[in-house]
Every structure is written in structure tokens, then in C-alpha cells.
Design a protein around this motif. Structure first.
Motif, PDB file in Angstrom:
ATOM      1  N   ASP A 173      -7.105  -2.261  -4.683  1.00  0.00           N
ATOM      2  CA  ASP A 173      -6.022  -1.462  -4.106  1.00  0.00           C
ATOM      3  C   ASP A 173      -4.756  -2.289  -3.917  1.00  0.00           C
ATOM      4  OD1 ASP A 173      -7.728   0.726  -3.972  1.00  0.00           O
ATOM      5  OD2 ASP A 173      -8.460   0.165  -1.968  1.00  0.00           O
ATOM      6  N   SER A 174      -4.908  -3.601  -3.963  1.00  0.00           N
ATOM      7  CA  SER A 174      -3.736  -4.478  -3.882  1.00  0.00           C
ATOM      8  C   SER A 174      -3.069  -4.542  -5.250  1.00  0.00           C
ATOM      9  CB  SER A 174      -4.160  -5.886  -3.434  1.00  0.00           C
ATOM     10  OG  SER A 174      -3.100  -6.805  -3.611  1.00  0.00           O
ATOM     11  N   LYS A 175      -1.820  -4.178  -5.296  1.00  0.00           N
ATOM     12  CA  LYS A 175      -1.106  -4.127  -6.579  1.00  0.00           C
ATOM     13  C   LYS A 175      -1.088  -5.481  -7.268  1.00  0.00           C
ATOM     14  CE  LYS A 175       1.407  -1.662  -9.469  1.00  0.00           C
ATOM     15  NZ  LYS A 175       0.846  -0.481 -10.154  1.00  0.00           N
ATOM     16  N   LEU A 176      -0.844  -6.536  -6.498  1.00  0.00           N
ATOM     17  CA  LEU A 176      -0.721  -7.872  -7.084  1.00  0.00           C
ATOM     18  C   LEU A 176      -2.061  -8.375  -7.609  1.00  0.00           C
ATOM     19  CD1 LEU A 176       0.926 -10.412  -7.684  1.00  0.00           C
ATOM     20  CD2 LEU A 176       0.438 -11.182  -5.340  1.00  0.00           C
ATOM     21  N   ILE A 177      -3.089  -8.383  -6.736  1.00  0.00           N
ATOM     22  CA  ILE A 177      -4.391  -8.931  -7.126  1.00  0.00           C
ATOM     23  C   ILE A 177      -5.062  -8.056  -8.176  1.00  0.00           C
ATOM     24  CG2 ILE A 177      -6.669  -9.655  -6.300  1.00  0.00           C
ATOM     25  CD1 ILE A 177      -5.444 -10.173  -3.590  1.00  0.00           C
ATOM     26  N   GLY A 178      -4.991  -6.731  -7.995  1.00  0.00           N
ATOM     27  CA  GLY A 178      -5.605  -5.826  -8.957  1.00  0.00           C
ATOM     28  C   GLY A 178      -4.989  -5.941 -10.334  1.00  0.00           C
ATOM     29  N   THR A 179      -3.662  -6.054 -10.382  1.00  0.00           N
ATOM     30  CA  THR A 179      -2.981  -6.199 -11.676  1.00  0.00           C
ATOM     31  C   THR A 179      -3.329  -7.524 -12.328  1.00  0.00           C
ATOM     32  OG1 THR A 179      -1.131  -4.828 -10.893  1.00  0.00           O
ATOM     33  CG2 THR A 179      -0.726  -6.219 -12.818  1.00  0.00           C
ATOM     34  N   TRP A 180      -3.359  -8.601 -11.531  1.00  0.00           N
ATOM     35  CA  TRP A 180      -3.728  -9.910 -12.074  1.00  0.00           C
ATOM     36  C   TRP A 180      -5.144  -9.893 -12.638  1.00  0.00           C
ATOM     37  CZ3 TRP A 180      -2.147 -14.407 -13.833  1.00  0.00           C
ATOM     38  CH2 TRP A 180      -3.070 -15.461 -13.916  1.00  0.00           C
ATOM     39  N   ASP A 181      -6.067  -9.275 -11.911  1.00  0.00           N
ATOM     40  CA  ASP A 181      -7.456  -9.208 -12.363  1.00  0.00           C
ATOM     41  C   ASP A 181      -7.564  -8.447 -13.688  1.00  0.00           C
ATOM     42  OD1 ASP A 181     -10.370  -9.539 -11.941  1.00  0.00           O
ATOM     43  OD2 ASP A 181     -10.346  -7.370 -11.715  1.00  0.00           O
ATOM     44  N   SER A 182      -6.886  -7.332 -13.805  1.00  0.00           N
ATOM     45  CA  SER A 182      -6.957  -6.537 -15.026  1.00  0.00           C
ATOM     46  C   SER A 182      -6.326  -7.251 -16.213  1.00  0.00           C
ATOM     47  CB  SER A 182      -6.272  -5.176 -14.814  1.00  0.00           C
ATOM     48  OG  SER A 182      -6.957  -4.415 -13.849  1.00  0.00           O
ATOM     49  N   ILE A 183      -5.141  -7.822 -15.988  1.00  0.00           N
ATOM     50  CA  ILE A 183      -4.418  -8.446 -17.101  1.00  0.00           C
ATOM     51  C   ILE A 183      -5.049  -9.779 -17.499  1.00  0.00           C
ATOM     52  CG2 ILE A 183      -2.220  -9.499 -17.790  1.00  0.00           C
ATOM     53  CD1 ILE A 183      -0.790  -7.388 -16.132  1.00  0.00           C
ATOM     54  N   ALA A 184      -5.294 -10.654 -16.522  1.00  0.00           N
ATOM     55  CA  ALA A 184      -5.765 -12.010 -16.822  1.00  0.00           C
ATOM     56  C   ALA A 184      -7.229 -12.052 -17.230  1.00  0.00           C
ATOM     57  CB  ALA A 184      -5.540 -12.918 -15.610  1.00  0.00           C
TER      58      ALA A 184
END
Length: 322
Positions: A173-184
């Protein structure tokens, strides 16, 4: 899991996983024994990634898939405890990501092993280029998921009626951590596998066609076949998940792809089941190698050599073959 529940019941999923798990575990153990039983094969740089993948795969199957089977059998998480959920989520997230990251690194490293082998000419270079990157990538994935899952920046809620306890990772639900997890951890590794695998195939074919190095192609054939075989597995079974993650990052509604996503995630587990067989096929260059991998499957045929008898104390000795 409401989409999948109406089409694939838990008993059906139980048997689908169990029939795939048993031969997959046996194949993993056999190949690991084959590679680790020989010092030459253990020390071969091109085998290290395969060994790491198979070890990671085996642990995942014995722990994570076993928990899936228990859930499908009982229709509930048992025992229904937070500690079990944390372990299940950690193993599921971490080891699956390790597998993807290691294959992505292998797709880059194969270019070095085939076209720039001089970079590994010394022990220091081998450590910096071969051992260190692999160790750092695996350590980073384990540490990242340990911190995020075991010590989350928010509060997880568990649903013991769902597989993986409802997969309640609140950090998504955290935009920063969730996006990093998906992309990286999903999108970049999958794209790396596809791009560098295609590039490797093109480079090998062009170089051998230009230089007519038949012997050189035979020397590197196994390394190229191993990578391309594993990459094809990820191409067909993992790219759909990557596309879903990418679409959700682009603000497409999660509900729009819900039905397809459930099936794609279920089928993505077959990357784990099929990986040992893909490794086996890439190792089997001849029936002779198959006999070495599965020696108990073959009976040794006794060879009868002719016995030569000499008749002593005769002026003209006579050789008799029997």
C-alpha cells in the motif's frame, strides 16, 4: 481467490501441485548430486548459477509448496498462527524473487563467460565479477524481504481462510516501497532475462557464422543452451505476471485483470516445478550423460572379453580364442 475458486477447486489444485512436486523434487536432488559429486563440475564457474537455482528451488518446494498442499487439503491455514504466516510469506516472496534475480544475473554473466572469458583470468577477477555479484544480489533480496515482512512499516492483517494467509503485505500500500518492489524485483529482472537472452543467441550465431568457429561453438554450447532454456521457461510463465504488475503501476484498475491475474499467478508456480527438468535437458548432451545422472536406472551389461590360452612347451604355441 474468488475468481479461481469458481474454476479450480482446492482439491484439483492439490493434485495439480502434488503430481508436479514429486518428480520435480526427485529431479532436483538427482541433478544436484550429479553436479556436487564431481570436483570438476563443482568448480566449473558456469555451473554455480545452476547449483544456486536448484538449491533455492528445492528449499522452496519442500517448504512453500508443502504449505500450499496443506492449505488445499484442509481449506484453511493450519496451524492458524501469525508465525506460520510470516514464515510462509517470507519464503514465498524471498525465494521466488531470488530465483528470478539469479536467472537475470545469469543472462548477463553468460555474455562474460562466452565472449569475455579473459575477465576471469585471475582469482581476484573471478571474485569481483563472478562470486561477489551473485552473493550480493542474493543477500540483498533476503535482507530486503526480512526487513519488510518480519518488521513491516505498517500492520499486516491475516486471513487464515486464504492461501498464504491472504498475502497481507501492507507495504504494497506504500507507493514508494510497493513501486520499488514491483520494478526492481519483477519488471527489471524479467526484461533483463528476455533482452540479454535474445542478445546472447544473436551474438553467438553471428560470431560463429562470421568466424566459422565450430569448435568454439561446441565449447560454449552448453552454457548458451542452459540459459536459453531457462529463459524460455520464464518467458512463457512469468512475463504475464510482469505485464500485470506493469499495468497496475500505470494506474489500470486491479479488478479489470483479476480473473486473468489469478490464473497467471497460479501457473507461474510451474516455473519452480519445471526448472529442474529444463536444467536436466540442457545437461543431457548424450545418453552417456543421462546414465551418469541416473545411474540406478541403468544396468551395467557385462562385457565378455576373449580369453587367450597358451599351450606351453610346444615348438609352435597356438593361441586359442574362447
Amino acid at each position: 481467490m474468488e475468481y479461481m475458486d469458481s474454476f479450480i477447486s482446492n482439491p484439483v489444485r492439490f493434485w495439480l501441485f502434488l503430481t508436479a512436486l514429486i518428480p520435480s523434487v526427485g529431479c532436483s536432488i538427482a541433478i544436484l548430486y550429479y553436479m556436487l559429486s564431481s570436483q570438476t563440475r563443482r568448480r566449473a564457474i558456469n555451473n554455480h548459477v545452476i547449483i544456486v537455482l536448484l538449491f533455492n528451488n528445492l528449499i522452496y518446494e519442500l517448504i512453500d509448496i508443502s504449505l500450499f498442499l496443506n492449505y488445499y487439503r484442509l481449506d484453511t491455514v493450519s496451524p492458524a498462527t501469525q508465525s506460520l504466516c510470516l514464515m510462509w510469506i517470507f519464503i514465498d516472496e524471498t525465494l521466488y524473487t531470488v530465483s528470478t534475480i539469479v536467472v537475470a544475473w545469469a543472462s548477463i554473466e553468460r555474455h562474460i563467460l562466452i565472449f569475455h572469458s579473459q575477465w576471469l583470468s585471475s582469482s581476484r577477477r573471478r571474485f569481483l565479477i563472478h562470486y561477489a555479484p551473485l552473493a550480493l544480489l542474493v543477500s540483498y533480496i533476503i535482507l530486503f524481504h526480512f526487513v519488510i515482512i518480519i518488521f513491516p512499516p505498517c500492520e499486516n492483517t491475516y486471513d487464515y481462510t486464504q492461501e498464504i494467509c491472504g498475502h497481507p503485505l501492507c507495504f504494497h500500500d506504500s507507493k514508494l516501497i510497493g513501486t520499488w518492489d514491483s520494478i526492481a524485483h519483477n519488471i527489471i529482472p524479467t526484461l533483463t532475462i528476455v533482452i540479454f537472452s535474445i542478445t546472447l543467441l544473436v551474438r553467438v550465431l553471428l560470431q560463429n557464422r562470421r568466424m566459422h568457429q565450430v569448435v568454439q561453438w561446441r565449447k560454449h554450447r552448453k552454457m548458451a543452451i542452459q540459459l536459453l532454456s531457462i529463459s524460455m521457461l520464464y518467458l512463457f510463465l512469468y512475463i504475464p505476471i510482469m505485464c500485470i504488475d506493469l499495468a497496475e503501476l500505470c494506474c489500470i484498475s486491479h479488478e479489470l485483470g483479476g480473473h486473468f491475474e489469478q490464473y497467471a499467478r497460479f501457473l507461474s508456480y510451474y516455473v519452480i516445478f519445471l526448472l529442474p527438468f529444463v536444467c536436466l535437458v540442457s545437461l543431457m548432451e548424450s545418453v552417456w550423460q543421462l546414465k551418469n545422472i541416473f545411474p540406478c536406472w541403468y544396468r551395467l551389461t557385462p562385457i565378455i572379453h576373449p580369453t587367450i590360452h597358451f599351450i606351453p612347451r610346444q615348438p609352435n604355441a597356438i593361441e586359442i580364442n574362447t
